[in-house]
Design a protein around this motif. Structure first.
Motif, short mmCIF file in Angstrom:
data_model
loop_
_atom_site.label_atom_id
_atom_site.label_comp_id
_atom_site.label_asym_id
_atom_site.label_seq_id
_atom_site.Cartn_x
_atom_site.Cartn_y
_atom_site.Cartn_z
N GLN A 78 89.51 -36.39 62.06
CA GLN A 78 90.80 -36.79 62.60
C GLN A 78 90.63 -37.43 63.97
O GLN A 78 91.24 -38.45 64.28
CB GLN A 78 91.72 -35.57 62.70
CG GLN A 78 93.16 -35.91 63.06
CD GLN A 78 93.86 -36.67 61.94
OE1 GLN A 78 93.56 -36.50 60.76
NE2 GLN A 78 94.79 -37.54 62.32
N VAL A 79 89.76 -36.83 64.79
CA VAL A 79 89.49 -37.39 66.12
C VAL A 79 88.84 -38.77 65.99
O VAL A 79 89.19 -39.70 66.71
CB VAL A 79 88.58 -36.43 66.92
CG1 VAL A 79 88.16 -37.07 68.24
CG2 VAL A 79 89.29 -35.11 67.18
N TYR A 84 89.10 -40.87 63.43
CA TYR A 84 90.06 -41.82 62.87
C TYR A 84 91.01 -42.33 63.96
O TYR A 84 91.32 -43.52 64.01
CB TYR A 84 90.86 -41.17 61.75
CG TYR A 84 91.90 -42.07 61.14
CD1 TYR A 84 91.54 -43.04 60.19
CD2 TYR A 84 93.24 -41.96 61.50
CE1 TYR A 84 92.50 -43.88 59.64
CE2 TYR A 84 94.19 -42.80 60.95
CZ TYR A 84 93.82 -43.75 60.01
OH TYR A 84 94.76 -44.59 59.48
N ASN A 85 91.46 -41.44 64.84
CA ASN A 85 92.40 -41.83 65.89
C ASN A 85 91.69 -42.36 67.14
O ASN A 85 92.37 -42.74 68.10
CB ASN A 85 93.26 -40.63 66.28
CG ASN A 85 94.20 -40.20 65.16
OD1 ASN A 85 94.73 -41.04 64.43
ND2 ASN A 85 94.38 -38.89 65.01
N LYS A 86 90.34 -42.35 67.12
CA LYS A 86 89.55 -42.82 68.26
C LYS A 86 90.01 -42.12 69.56
O LYS A 86 90.23 -42.75 70.59
CB LYS A 86 89.68 -44.34 68.40
CG LYS A 86 89.21 -45.12 67.18
CD LYS A 86 87.72 -44.95 66.96
CE LYS A 86 87.19 -45.87 65.87
NZ LYS A 86 87.67 -45.51 64.52
N GLU A 87 90.12 -40.79 69.50
CA GLU A 87 90.65 -40.02 70.62
C GLU A 87 89.62 -39.76 71.72
O GLU A 87 89.99 -39.41 72.83
CB GLU A 87 91.18 -38.67 70.10
CG GLU A 87 92.34 -38.80 69.12
CD GLU A 87 92.76 -37.45 68.56
OE1 GLU A 87 92.26 -36.41 69.08
OE2 GLU A 87 93.56 -37.42 67.61
N ASP A 88 88.35 -39.87 71.41
CA ASP A 88 87.33 -39.46 72.37
C ASP A 88 86.24 -40.53 72.50
O ASP A 88 85.04 -40.22 72.49
CB ASP A 88 86.72 -38.11 71.95
CG ASP A 88 85.86 -37.49 73.03
OD1 ASP A 88 86.08 -37.81 74.21
OD2 ASP A 88 84.94 -36.72 72.70
#
Length: 245
Positions: free
Chosen positions: A122-123, A125-129
């Motif tokens: 999920q991280v 896919y959302n490019k959160e980090d």
């Protein structure tokens, strides 16, 4: 060809150039920012190390050494030129001692690791980090840019002997604090090993740009830097370190 070949002196006094070669691999993704890593535009594949004798005009000697015999591109070329392409195990000992991790390969891997260090789907896919290659200042103009990898000799955690390392730091996207670093080992049987170190997010560690700011804010150091810049000779890191309290 890699843009940064290096020269080696053999035990019998010959001069030999060592250089990495790059190829296009069918259906592989093109490297996102080739200019950052020192790659040719459109590069998507990094292959074997070449050795060119400086007496090429008289000896005609050139060898391509590879470390992965299962590499399909190498297999094809070795079939065509069996005497030219040889396994790295046949590299002469006096050259093997000077083999280092290819900086162009290291930079390409670091650029990929900025995204692929994320393990949670999920991280990811959302490019959160997403991370960035740490920046620093260049020249008297004060322009910022991504750091080049540093070649240095030092100890890794748990290591008994100092070793030759290629190191590149990371920062979080749009931030300047240090979040981790990546190192490539270059000595002995560890040649080619990669080490990744991630810092805890709850602990603030200064990145290169923040260290630059702390240096500029020091009145004593800032005064001397101003004088050096007026003379047109920017200070070296050693001079700055000597001035740091």
């Amino acid at each position: 060809m890699d843009q940064d070949p290096y020269l080696v002196i053999t035990d019998d006094g010959r001069l030999v150039w060592m250089v990495e070669r790059l190829y296009d691999f069918p259906l592989a993704s093109v490297f996102g920012d080739a200019s950052v890593a020192g790659l040719n535009e459109g590069a998507n594949y990094i292959s074997q190390r070449g050795q060119g004798d400086c007496r090429l005009r008289t000896t005609g000697k050139y060898r391509c050494m590879y470390s992965n015999p299962n590499d399909p591109i190498i297999q094809a070329y070795e079939h065509l030129f069996p005497k030219l392409f040889r396994p790295a195990s046949e590299m002469p000992a006096d050259l093997r001692r000077h083999a280092r991790y290819p900086e162009v390969l290291f930079r390409a891997q670091a650029e990929a690791y900025r995204i692929f260090h994320m393990r949670d789907p999920q991280v990811f896919y959302n490019k959160e980090d997403i991370w960035e290659i740490a920046h620093n200042l260049f020249g008297q103009s004060g322009q910022t840019g991504a750091r080049a990898a540093d070649l240095r000799r030092g100890h890794l955690a748990g290591g008994k002997q100092p070793e030759f390392l290629l190191i590149l730091p990371f920062t979080p996207r749009a931030k300047d604090n240090l979040i981790g670093w990546m190192a490539a080992r270059c000595d002995g049987e560890h040649l080619g090993d990669l080490v990744f170190f991630q810092l805890p997010k709850q602990q603030l560690m200064y990145g290169p740009m923040q260290i630059e700011s702390r240096i500029d804010q020091d009145q004593n150091i800032s005064k001397d830097l101003t004088l050096w810049n007026q003379q047109g000779s920017p200070p070296c890191c050693a001079e700055i370190l000597l001035l740091c309290p």
